[in-house]
Design a protein around this motif. Structure first.
Motif, PDB file in Angstrom:
ATOM      1  N   THR A  41       0.545  -1.323  -0.281  1.00 35.58           N
ATOM      2  CA  THR A  41      -0.172   0.071   0.310  1.00 35.58           C
ATOM      3  C   THR A  41       1.010   0.999  -0.157  1.00 35.58           C
ATOM      4  OG1 THR A  41      -1.556  -1.617   1.261  1.00 35.58           O
ATOM      5  CG2 THR A  41      -1.840   0.989   1.224  1.00 35.58           C
ATOM      6  N   ASP A  42       2.041   1.350   1.175  1.00 35.79           N
ATOM      7  CA  ASP A  42       2.627   2.410   1.014  1.00 35.79           C
ATOM      8  C   ASP A  42       3.752   2.378  -0.635  1.00 35.79           C
ATOM      9  OD1 ASP A  42       3.213   4.666   2.483  1.00 35.79           O
ATOM     10  OD2 ASP A  42       5.622   3.747   2.936  1.00 35.79           O
ATOM     11  N   ALA A  43       3.689   1.481  -1.156  1.00 31.27           N
ATOM     12  CA  ALA A  43       4.810   2.076  -1.794  1.00 31.27           C
ATOM     13  C   ALA A  43       3.934   2.156  -3.387  1.00 31.27           C
ATOM     14  CB  ALA A  43       5.089   0.623  -2.424  1.00 31.27           C
ATOM     15  N   LEU A  44       2.279   1.364  -3.652  1.00 25.39           N
ATOM     16  CA  LEU A  44       1.781   1.775  -4.713  1.00 25.39           C
ATOM     17  C   LEU A  44       1.574   3.257  -4.220  1.00 25.39           C
ATOM     18  CD1 LEU A  44       0.512  -1.420  -5.265  1.00 25.39           C
ATOM     19  CD2 LEU A  44       1.667  -0.900  -6.642  1.00 25.39           C
ATOM     20  N   THR A  45       0.915   4.147  -3.387  1.00 24.84           N
ATOM     21  CA  THR A  45       1.018   4.785  -3.450  1.00 24.84           C
ATOM     22  C   THR A  45       2.077   6.587  -3.120  1.00 24.84           C
ATOM     23  OG1 THR A  45       0.297   4.706  -0.758  1.00 24.84           O
ATOM     24  CG2 THR A  45      -1.319   3.959  -1.924  1.00 24.84           C
ATOM     25  N   MET A  46       2.599   5.644  -3.381  1.00 23.77           N
ATOM     26  CA  MET A  46       4.422   7.495  -2.820  1.00 23.77           C
ATOM     27  C   MET A  46       4.297   7.709  -4.556  1.00 23.77           C
ATOM     28  SD  MET A  46       8.178   5.268  -2.858  1.00 23.77           S
ATOM     29  CE  MET A  46       7.820   4.603  -2.978  1.00 23.77           C
ATOM     30  N   GLU A  47       4.309   8.932  -3.848  1.00 23.69           N
ATOM     31  CA  GLU A  47       4.583  10.108  -4.679  1.00 23.69           C
ATOM     32  C   GLU A  47       6.266  10.034  -4.803  1.00 23.69           C
ATOM     33  OE1 GLU A  47       2.229  13.782  -4.733  1.00 23.69           O
ATOM     34  OE2 GLU A  47       1.001  12.611  -4.088  1.00 23.69           O
ATOM     35  N   VAL A  48       6.115   9.910  -6.461  1.00 24.36           N
ATOM     36  CA  VAL A  48       7.976  10.203  -6.545  1.00 24.36           C
ATOM     37  C   VAL A  48       7.620  11.224  -7.603  1.00 24.36           C
ATOM     38  CG1 VAL A  48       9.329   8.200  -8.388  1.00 24.36           C
ATOM     39  CG2 VAL A  48       8.024   7.638  -6.708  1.00 24.36           C
ATOM     40  N   ASP A  49       8.980  12.140  -7.279  1.00 22.60           N
ATOM     41  CA  ASP A  49       9.091  13.162  -7.528  1.00 22.60           C
ATOM     42  C   ASP A  49      10.362  13.367  -9.413  1.00 22.60           C
ATOM     43  OD1 ASP A  49       7.305  14.353  -6.565  1.00 22.60           O
ATOM     44  OD2 ASP A  49       8.656  15.527  -5.339  1.00 22.60           O
ATOM     45  N   ILE A  50      11.202  12.444  -9.044  1.00 22.66           N
ATOM     46  CA  ILE A  50      11.889  12.020 -10.051  1.00 22.66           C
ATOM     47  C   ILE A  50      11.513  11.702 -11.384  1.00 22.66           C
ATOM     48  CG2 ILE A  50      13.797  12.378  -8.278  1.00 22.66           C
ATOM     49  CD1 ILE A  50      14.617   8.762  -9.048  1.00 22.66           C
ATOM     50  N   GLU A  51      12.484  11.459 -11.848  1.00 24.31           N
ATOM     51  CA  GLU A  51      11.699  11.167 -13.719  1.00 24.31           C
ATOM     52  C   GLU A  51      12.648   9.773 -13.628  1.00 24.31           C
ATOM     53  OE1 GLU A  51      13.049  11.524 -18.015  1.00 24.31           O
ATOM     54  OE2 GLU A  51      12.353  13.629 -16.871  1.00 24.31           O
ATOM     55  N   GLN A  52      11.454   8.782 -13.939  1.00 24.65           N
ATOM     56  CA  GLN A  52      12.719   7.238 -14.052  1.00 24.65           C
ATOM     57  C   GLN A  52      13.006   7.457 -14.823  1.00 24.65           C
ATOM     58  OE1 GLN A  52       9.362   3.928 -13.029  1.00 24.65           O
ATOM     59  NE2 GLN A  52      10.537   3.021 -14.223  1.00 24.65           N
ATOM     60  N   ARG A  53      14.176   6.568 -15.070  1.00 26.46           N
ATOM     61  CA  ARG A  53      15.384   6.396 -16.045  1.00 26.46           C
ATOM     62  C   ARG A  53      15.480   4.290 -16.165  1.00 26.46           C
ATOM     63  NH1 ARG A  53      19.941  10.245 -15.668  1.00 26.46           N
ATOM     64  NH2 ARG A  53      18.540  12.255 -15.919  1.00 26.46           N
ATOM     65  N   GLY A  54      14.875   4.087 -17.485  1.00 29.83           N
ATOM     66  CA  GLY A  54      14.715   2.720 -17.087  1.00 29.83           C
ATOM     67  C   GLY A  54      13.543   1.843 -16.734  1.00 29.83           C
ATOM     68  N   PRO A  55      13.619   1.059 -16.361  1.00 29.44           N
ATOM     69  CA  PRO A  55      12.579   0.137 -16.272  1.00 29.44           C
ATOM     70  C   PRO A  55      12.156  -0.587 -14.309  1.00 29.44           C
ATOM     71  CG  PRO A  55      13.606  -1.562 -16.367  1.00 29.44           C
ATOM     72  CD  PRO A  55      14.484  -0.487 -16.780  1.00 29.44           C
ATOM     73  N   ILE A  56      13.795  -0.106 -13.928  1.00 23.03           N
ATOM     74  CA  ILE A  56      13.210   0.271 -12.132  1.00 23.03           C
ATOM     75  C   ILE A  56      13.318   1.432 -11.765  1.00 23.03           C
ATOM     76  CG2 ILE A  56      14.480  -0.802  -9.845  1.00 23.03           C
ATOM     77  CD1 ILE A  56      16.136  -3.259 -11.999  1.00 23.03           C
ATOM     78  N   GLY A  57      11.877   1.382 -10.943  1.00 23.72           N
ATOM     79  CA  GLY A  57      12.403   3.174 -10.499  1.00 23.72           C
ATOM     80  C   GLY A  57      12.254   2.916  -8.940  1.00 23.72           C
ATOM     81  N   VAL A  61      11.295  -1.335  -5.907  1.00 22.63           N
ATOM     82  CA  VAL A  61      12.125  -2.811  -4.485  1.00 22.63           C
ATOM     83  C   VAL A  61      10.959  -2.855  -3.804  1.00 22.63           C
ATOM     84  CG1 VAL A  61      13.655  -2.843  -2.420  1.00 22.63           C
ATOM     85  CG2 VAL A  61      14.244  -1.903  -4.628  1.00 22.63           C
ATOM     86  N   PRO A  62       9.857  -1.732  -3.346  1.00 24.09           N
ATOM     87  CA  PRO A  62       9.152  -1.858  -1.975  1.00 24.09           C
ATOM     88  C   PRO A  62       8.262  -2.656  -2.366  1.00 24.09           C
ATOM     89  CG  PRO A  62      10.285   0.147  -2.132  1.00 24.09           C
ATOM     90  CD  PRO A  62      10.497  -0.539  -3.170  1.00 24.09           C
ATOM     91  N   VAL A  63       7.614  -2.736  -4.375  1.00 24.64           N
ATOM     92  CA  VAL A  63       6.880  -3.625  -4.432  1.00 24.64           C
ATOM     93  C   VAL A  63       7.741  -4.826  -4.760  1.00 24.64           C
ATOM     94  CG1 VAL A  63       5.386  -4.473  -6.839  1.00 24.64           C
ATOM     95  CG2 VAL A  63       5.789  -1.792  -5.554  1.00 24.64           C
ATOM     96  N   VAL A  64       8.581  -5.410  -4.540  1.00 21.91           N
ATOM     97  CA  VAL A  64       8.802  -6.603  -4.913  1.00 21.91           C
ATOM     98  C   VAL A  64       9.072  -7.597  -3.488  1.00 21.91           C
ATOM     99  CG1 VAL A  64      10.901  -8.556  -5.099  1.00 21.91           C
ATOM    100  CG2 VAL A  64      10.252  -6.086  -6.647  1.00 21.91           C
ATOM    101  N   VAL A  65       9.169  -6.426  -2.018  1.00 23.76           N
ATOM    102  CA  VAL A  65       9.702  -6.778  -0.841  1.00 23.76           C
ATOM    103  C   VAL A  65       8.373  -7.195  -0.645  1.00 23.76           C
ATOM    104  CG1 VAL A  65       9.930  -6.545   1.279  1.00 23.76           C
ATOM    105  CG2 VAL A  65      11.634  -5.756  -0.201  1.00 23.76           C
ATOM    106  N   GLY A  66       6.751  -6.325  -1.285  1.00 25.34           N
ATOM    107  CA  GLY A  66       5.044  -6.743   0.009  1.00 25.34           C
ATOM    108  C   GLY A  66       5.162  -7.774  -1.053  1.00 25.34           C
ATOM    109  N   ILE A  67       5.371  -8.156  -2.264  1.00 26.86           N
ATOM    110  CA  ILE A  67       5.073  -9.090  -3.090  1.00 26.86           C
ATOM    111  C   ILE A  67       5.530 -10.643  -2.373  1.00 26.86           C
ATOM    112  CG2 ILE A  67       4.870 -10.496  -5.141  1.00 26.86           C
ATOM    113  CD1 ILE A  67       4.436  -7.900  -6.496  1.00 26.86           C
ATOM    114  N   GLY A  68       6.401 -10.258  -1.710  1.00 29.24           N
ATOM    115  CA  GLY A  68       6.906 -11.206  -1.510  1.00 29.24           C
ATOM    116  C   GLY A  68       6.756 -11.671  -0.088  1.00 29.24           C
ATOM    117  N   LEU A  69       6.595 -10.593   0.731  1.00 31.67           N
ATOM    118  CA  LEU A  69       5.833 -11.017   2.212  1.00 31.67           C
ATOM    119  C   LEU A  69       4.672 -11.590   2.067  1.00 31.67           C
ATOM    120  CD1 LEU A  69       6.654  -7.735   4.076  1.00 31.67           C
ATOM    121  CD2 LEU A  69       7.818 -10.463   4.393  1.00 31.67           C
TER     122      LEU A  69
END
Length: 179
Positions: A41-57, A61-69
């Motif tokens: 929930t925290d990862a998906l509602t996180m607002e990111v101000d920087i421009e994402q370069r590439g597939p990993i933003g 990591v928080p989404v992968v950790v949350g899914i792993g949990l």
């Protein structure tokens, strides 16, 4: 005179443990599930101000950790419901019948609280050295000739690695400010 032989009385059956007590590991599964939902929930509602370069933003990591949990929580629950049980603590170097050492726990808690209070005014190198030295003392080391030196080296190296190599700024305090 006839004697009748009565069957021996059956011993009283031991009281059955409750279902929840037999499946107490499900509590860990529920905790992991709740933590996974919180992280996702925290990862998906996180607002990111920087421009994402590439597939990993920054959300990756928080989404992968949350899914792993969540996956681990479900796998643990399935294992427990199928009869799996955690192995009891063996503790080869501890005596499980002895109570916890309250003095050591309180000393460590005091050292950590002192570190939290002192890191701002003294900076990480000094507060960290006191933390490492205090933790060593609380855990039983009484080498006054060696422990302060090791604590100071550990603290300065930790500060240098985080501040200079990893780019994680730590408070330097008066020691670093004087250099």
């Amino acid at each position: 005179m006839t004697t009748t032989i009565e069957p021996p009385e059956a011993p009283e059956a031991a009281p059955r443990k409750s279902w929840l007590r037999e499946h107490s590991e499900l509590g860990v599964s529920v905790l992991l599930l709740a933590l996974g939902v919180l992280v996702l929930t925290d990862a998906l509602t996180m607002e990111v101000d920087i421009e994402q370069r590439g597939p990993i933003g920054p959300k990756t990591v928080p989404v992968v950790v949350g899914i792993g949990l969540l996956v681990i929580a479900v796998l643990l629950a399935v294992d427990v419901l199928r009869g799996g049980r955690g192995e009891a603590e063996g503790g080869e170097d501890i005596d499980l019948s002895e109570p916890a050492d309250g003095r050591t726990v309180l000393l460590l808690a005091g050292v950590f609280l002192g570190f939290a209070v002192l890191i701002g005014p003294l900076g990480f190198p000094i507060a960290g050295a006191l933390l490492f030295w205090g933790a060593a003392f609380a855990l039983g080391s009484r080498r006054l000739d060696r422990d302060p030196l090791i604590a100071a080296v550990l603290s300065v190296v930790t500060y240098a690695v985080f501040n200079n190599l990893l780019g994680v700024p730590l408070p330097g305090g008066p020691l670093i400010g004087a250099l």
